[in-house]
Design an enzyme around this catalytic site. Structure first.
Site, mmCIF file in Angstrom:
data_model
loop_
_atom_site.group_PDB
_atom_site.id
_atom_site.type_symbol
_atom_site.label_atom_id
_atom_site.label_comp_id
_atom_site.label_asym_id
_atom_site.label_seq_id
_atom_site.Cartn_x
_atom_site.Cartn_y
_atom_site.Cartn_z
ATOM 1 N N GLU A 114 -3.585 -9.020 -14.560
ATOM 2 C CA GLU A 114 -3.589 -7.616 -14.967
ATOM 3 C C GLU A 114 -2.160 -7.294 -15.364
ATOM 4 O OE1 GLU A 114 -5.584 -4.767 -12.463
ATOM 5 O OE2 GLU A 114 -4.229 -3.179 -13.097
ATOM 6 N N ASN A 172 -9.897 3.410 -10.231
ATOM 7 C CA ASN A 172 -9.294 3.315 -8.901
ATOM 8 C C ASN A 172 -9.500 4.648 -8.175
ATOM 9 O OD1 ASN A 172 -7.350 3.669 -6.833
ATOM 10 N ND2 ASN A 172 -6.266 1.866 -7.583
ATOM 11 N N HIS A 204 -7.481 -0.078 -3.204
ATOM 12 C CA HIS A 204 -6.350 -0.864 -2.693
ATOM 13 C C HIS A 204 -6.320 -0.712 -1.175
ATOM 14 C CE1 HIS A 204 -1.718 -1.742 -3.004
ATOM 15 N NE2 HIS A 204 -2.331 -2.501 -2.109
ATOM 16 N N GLU A 254 -7.983 -4.435 -4.595
ATOM 17 C CA GLU A 254 -6.545 -4.676 -4.764
ATOM 18 C C GLU A 254 -5.966 -4.939 -3.399
ATOM 19 O OE1 GLU A 254 -4.022 -1.622 -6.416
ATOM 20 O OE2 GLU A 254 -5.385 -1.558 -8.105
ATOM 21 N N ARG A 296 -4.427 -1.057 1.585
ATOM 22 C CA ARG A 296 -3.011 -1.277 1.907
ATOM 23 C C ARG A 296 -2.869 -1.639 3.373
ATOM 24 N NH1 ARG A 296 0.472 0.981 -2.298
ATOM 25 N NH2 ARG A 296 2.167 0.326 -0.961
ATOM 26 N N HIS A 350 -7.320 7.772 -4.414
ATOM 27 C CA HIS A 350 -6.845 9.129 -4.138
ATOM 28 C C HIS A 350 -7.943 10.087 -3.696
ATOM 29 C CE1 HIS A 350 -2.868 7.914 -4.802
ATOM 30 N NE2 HIS A 350 -3.111 7.523 -6.039
ATOM 31 N N HIS A 376 -1.971 0.582 -14.634
ATOM 32 C CA HIS A 376 -0.897 1.322 -13.962
ATOM 33 C C HIS A 376 -0.258 2.343 -14.898
ATOM 34 C CE1 HIS A 376 2.077 2.449 -11.043
ATOM 35 N NE2 HIS A 376 1.380 1.753 -10.163
ATOM 36 N N GLY A 377 -0.372 3.580 -14.485
ATOM 37 C CA GLY A 377 0.245 4.681 -15.234
ATOM 38 C C GLY A 377 -0.485 5.050 -16.514
ATOM 39 N N ARG A 431 -3.088 3.748 4.206
ATOM 40 C CA ARG A 431 -2.745 5.158 3.986
ATOM 41 C C ARG A 431 -3.838 5.917 3.248
ATOM 42 N NH1 ARG A 431 1.843 4.533 -0.684
ATOM 43 N NH2 ARG A 431 2.855 3.284 0.905
ATOM 44 N N THR A 437 2.118 0.980 -6.243
ATOM 45 C CA THR A 437 2.577 -0.396 -6.453
ATOM 46 C C THR A 437 3.725 -0.434 -7.457
ATOM 47 O OG1 THR A 437 0.257 -0.953 -6.208
ATOM 48 C CG2 THR A 437 1.746 -2.733 -6.873
HETATM 49 N N1 PXP Z 1 -3.818 -1.529 -11.278
HETATM 50 C C1 PXP Z 1 -3.110 -1.869 -10.174
HETATM 51 C C2 PXP Z 1 -2.928 -3.325 -9.873
HETATM 52 C C3 PXP Z 1 -2.579 -0.876 -9.320
HETATM 53 O O1 PXP Z 1 -1.856 -1.239 -8.234
HETATM 54 C C4 PXP Z 1 -2.825 0.478 -9.611
HETATM 55 C C5 PXP Z 1 -2.319 1.535 -8.690
HETATM 56 O O2 PXP Z 1 -2.980 1.460 -7.474
HETATM 57 C C6 PXP Z 1 -3.586 0.770 -10.752
HETATM 58 C C7 PXP Z 1 -4.046 -0.241 -11.578
HETATM 59 C C8 PXP Z 1 -3.904 2.173 -11.119
HETATM 60 O O3 PXP Z 1 -2.735 2.858 -11.439
HETATM 61 P P1 PXP Z 1 -2.785 4.403 -11.733
HETATM 62 O O4 PXP Z 1 -3.257 5.071 -10.472
HETATM 63 O O5 PXP Z 1 -1.378 4.750 -12.097
HETATM 64 O O6 PXP Z 1 -3.765 4.610 -12.859
#
Ligand code: PXP
Length: 242
Positions: A149, A6, A42, A68, A44, A9, A189-190, A48, A99
């Protein structure tokens, strides 16, 4: 097992100064060149970080965009026009930092079934971002998503060994159930360089979608190296399983 990166950033940094660099398109090519299987962005509703032209160019040039997005009608329209390789439907709240939580598939089976049928008509794979909750997973299957996911945020947020083990067990049970009822499974995520190993050790996952930890590390090591290091951990866990 595959790694989706992803790159939102990269756009966050670019937008902080209203500049045209660092370029998310450049980042997309670097992560794919380093061995990632897809680029996740993503789009959004508040735009942003990633903007419409970013996802359009990344999709056209790489053919490996996982978009996303929320289930908002306007965003669905844009996504249908962009034709990404896959979409991951996520919940979206304007004020959240990232998210928070998974989709409420139970209350939205009909709406999600319509969205799935639209995207499948253009050859786009669909995925639902879902908490490790068996009832939500069943609703996602009923709505005819190809993938779910599994949201690993709760696991990633726990610090105590006992709490982490409880979350890991939930994810393991969710993964097993999803596969049993015919869904393909991803996770995200995370996830970071320390906590991803235990998730990879769970059977059944196709892909891990990771953003923040990789982009953060890339400030010190470079993006190619940050992606390769993550791929190395995934590979090591895969090998440890057999
Ligand atoms: N998967 C989904 C569906 C997400 O919304 C995000 C955050 O945008 C991620 C994965 C990636 O999460 P992280 O940036 O915490 O690795």
């Amino acid at each position: 097992m595959e790694l989706g990166v992803n790159i939102d950033h990269v756009a966050t940094l670019r937008n902080a100064r209203g500049e045209i660099f660092p370029s998310p398109v450049h980042a997309a090519f670097v992560v794919l060149e380093a061995g990632a299987s897809n680029v996740t962005c993503h789009l959004r509703e508040d735009r942003r970080h990633i903007k419409d032209e970013d996802v359009r160019i990344i999709s056209d040039l790489t053919k490996k965009l996982n978009l996303e997005m929320s289930a908002d009608e306007g965003i669905v329209k844009i996504a249908m026009d962009i034709m990404p390789r896959s979409v991951t439907i996520v919940p979206e709240r304007r004020k959240e930092l990232t998210t928070e939580g998974g989709l409420d598939a139970i209350s939205n089976v009909g709406r999600f079934r319509d969205i799935n049928s639209e995207f499948k008509s253009i050859g786009c794979t669909t995925s639902a971002f879902i908490e490790p909750d068996l009832k939500q997973i069943e609703a996602a299957a009923e709505a005819e998503f190809d993938f779910i996911e599994i949201h690993t945020g709760s696991y990633a947020g726990k610090t105590g060994i006992k709490d982490k083990a409880i979350e890991l067990k939930r994810i393991k049970e969710a993964a097993r159930h999803a596969v049993k009822i015919g869904l393909k499974i991803n996770a995200g995520h995370g996830l970071n360089y320390k906590n991803v190993y235990d998730i990879v050790m769970i059977d059944g996952f196709y892909e891990f979608n990771i953003g923040f930890s990789i982009i953060s590390r890339s400030i010190f090591t470079g993006l190619e190296s940050a992606v390769k290091e993550m791929l190395g951990i995934i590979k090591a866990a895969e090998l440890a399983k057999v």
